[in-house]
Write a protein that holds these residues in place. Structure first.
Motif, mmCIF file in Angstrom:
data_model
loop_
_atom_site.group_PDB
_atom_site.id
_atom_site.type_symbol
_atom_site.label_atom_id
_atom_site.label_comp_id
_atom_site.label_asym_id
_atom_site.label_seq_id
_atom_site.Cartn_x
_atom_site.Cartn_y
_atom_site.Cartn_z
ATOM 1 N N SER A 206 20.037 4.086 0.207
ATOM 2 C CA SER A 206 20.321 2.923 1.054
ATOM 3 C C SER A 206 21.556 3.120 1.923
ATOM 4 O O SER A 206 21.658 2.529 3.003
ATOM 5 N N ARG A 207 22.477 3.968 1.487
ATOM 6 C CA ARG A 207 23.708 4.169 2.251
ATOM 7 C C ARG A 207 23.480 4.910 3.563
ATOM 8 O O ARG A 207 24.252 4.762 4.511
ATOM 9 N N LEU A 218 10.915 3.191 9.345
ATOM 10 C CA LEU A 218 9.665 2.425 9.332
ATOM 11 C C LEU A 218 8.797 2.810 8.140
ATOM 12 O O LEU A 218 8.227 1.936 7.466
ATOM 13 N N THR A 219 8.721 4.108 7.867
ATOM 14 C CA THR A 219 7.923 4.560 6.724
ATOM 15 C C THR A 219 8.490 4.036 5.414
ATOM 16 O O THR A 219 7.748 3.547 4.547
ATOM 17 N N GLY A 220 9.825 4.123 5.261
ATOM 18 C CA GLY A 220 10.448 3.724 4.003
ATOM 19 C C GLY A 220 10.484 2.229 3.767
ATOM 20 O O GLY A 220 10.280 1.768 2.638
ATOM 21 N N MET A 221 10.719 1.460 4.826
ATOM 22 C CA MET A 221 10.955 0.035 4.659
ATOM 23 C C MET A 221 9.760 -0.850 5.005
ATOM 24 O O MET A 221 9.768 -2.040 4.707
ATOM 25 N N MET A 224 5.938 1.965 2.970
ATOM 26 C CA MET A 224 5.986 2.159 1.527
ATOM 27 C C MET A 224 5.808 0.840 0.769
ATOM 28 O O MET A 224 5.030 0.790 -0.200
ATOM 29 N N PRO A 225 6.485 -0.255 1.153
ATOM 30 C CA PRO A 225 6.198 -1.537 0.493
ATOM 31 C C PRO A 225 4.731 -1.950 0.636
ATOM 32 O O PRO A 225 4.154 -2.526 -0.296
ATOM 33 N N LEU A 226 4.130 -1.651 1.795
ATOM 34 C CA LEU A 226 2.715 -1.975 1.998
ATOM 35 C C LEU A 226 1.840 -1.216 1.009
ATOM 36 O O LEU A 226 0.948 -1.802 0.372
ATOM 37 N N PHE A 227 2.103 0.080 0.844
ATOM 38 C CA PHE A 227 1.345 0.872 -0.128
ATOM 39 C C PHE A 227 1.598 0.382 -1.550
ATOM 40 O O PHE A 227 0.682 0.379 -2.386
ATOM 41 N N ASN A 228 2.818 -0.021 -1.850
ATOM 42 C CA ASN A 228 3.133 -0.552 -3.181
ATOM 43 C C ASN A 228 2.300 -1.782 -3.496
ATOM 44 O O ASN A 228 1.723 -1.901 -4.588
ATOM 45 N N VAL A 229 2.227 -2.706 -2.549
ATOM 46 C CA VAL A 229 1.448 -3.930 -2.745
ATOM 47 C C VAL A 229 -0.033 -3.596 -2.924
ATOM 48 O O VAL A 229 -0.714 -4.131 -3.806
#
Length: 252
Positions: A206-207, A218-221, A224-229
């Motif tokens: 995060s730092r 964009l991929t990380g934030m 990735m949350p979209l794939f998690n859901v």
């Protein structure tokens, strides 16, 4: 786009992977239709034959991607969550395999008439294409990129499950065993890794995350949350399906 001469081998891997996926798709009728289970395969409607072809190509790609990502996760101690910029050649070739397969599979979905109406899978592939491009182009956060690819470990069992179902082996012991292994692999590679991913993002990444290229952020934030859901929803669906099967067979 950040592109240098040193990236050429990785894009070569993309091409080889895409061509290999297409070649396996084309070879399945020759193998299944003439040698192994020809009577079952040849009796299938054309759409079901295409599904077997596609799942076989997907199974082969996922086997390679899952094996490499698993090796990196368990045996490459130099790939840790604290790394920011680190060029791991093996990882980037694995991303190339993933990207090449996804390109080929997307084209098969678009160009094969029997695959019309799979818009949800096309949306999934669109997100995968973008994340694959980001992971191949930027040698950043290798630990997190590998966690993303680790999700592929469950895909061989998923594709084998579909193949067995279409070929008429849904009542076989192999189908049941494969389904159990698939459920366990899905949980370990797609659910357990969610808190692992985000814990390390908060503690280490995060730092510096928001100082990186827009594609990485964009991929990380977002992706990735979209794939998690999606993975959580899919796992709930898997558990509900397993419960119904157990009830039908009077195991519960």
């Amino acid at each position: 786009m950040q592109f240098t001469e040193s990236d050429l081998p990785y894009w070569g891997t993309v091409f080889v992977s895409a061509f290999g996926t297409w070649l396996i798709f084309r070879m399945v009728p020759l193998v299944l239709g003439r040698f192994i289970v020809s009577s079952r395969y040849n009796s299938l409607p054309l759409g079901e034959q295409r599904k077997v072809q596609k799942c076989t190509a997907s199974l082969c790609a996922a086997l390679v991607e899952g094996a490499i990502s698993g090796y990196i996760f368990f045996f490459r101690s130099d790939i840790g969550p604290e790394l920011v910029r680190y060029d791991c050649s093996l990882l980037r070739h694995n991303v190339g395999i993933f990207l090449g397969y996804t390109i080929a599979d997307t084209l098969l979905l678009l160009l094969t008439p029997e695959f019309t109406g799979v818009n949800d899978l096309l949306l999934h592939h669109a997100a995968s294409l973008f994340s694959g491009y980001a992971g191949l182009t930027y040698a950043i956060f290798p630990y997190y990129i590998n966690l993303y690819l680790l999700m592929e470990i469950s895909n061989p069992m998923l594709n084998l499950r579909v193949i067995l179902d279409v070929m008429g082996y849904k009542r076989s012991s192999l189908y049941v065993l494969n389904s159990v292994v698939w459920t366990v692999a899905f949980f370990l590679s797609r659910i357990v890794t969610i808190p692992l991913f985000w814990y390390n993002v908060v503690v280490y990444a995060s730092r510096t995350l928001f100082q990186q290229e827009a594609a990485i952020v964009l991929t990380g934030m977002v992706l990735m949350p979209l794939f998690n859901v999606m993975n959580v929803l899919w796992f709930v669906k898997i558990l509900l399906g397993a419960w119904e099967i157990l009830k039908d067979r009077e195991y519960v």
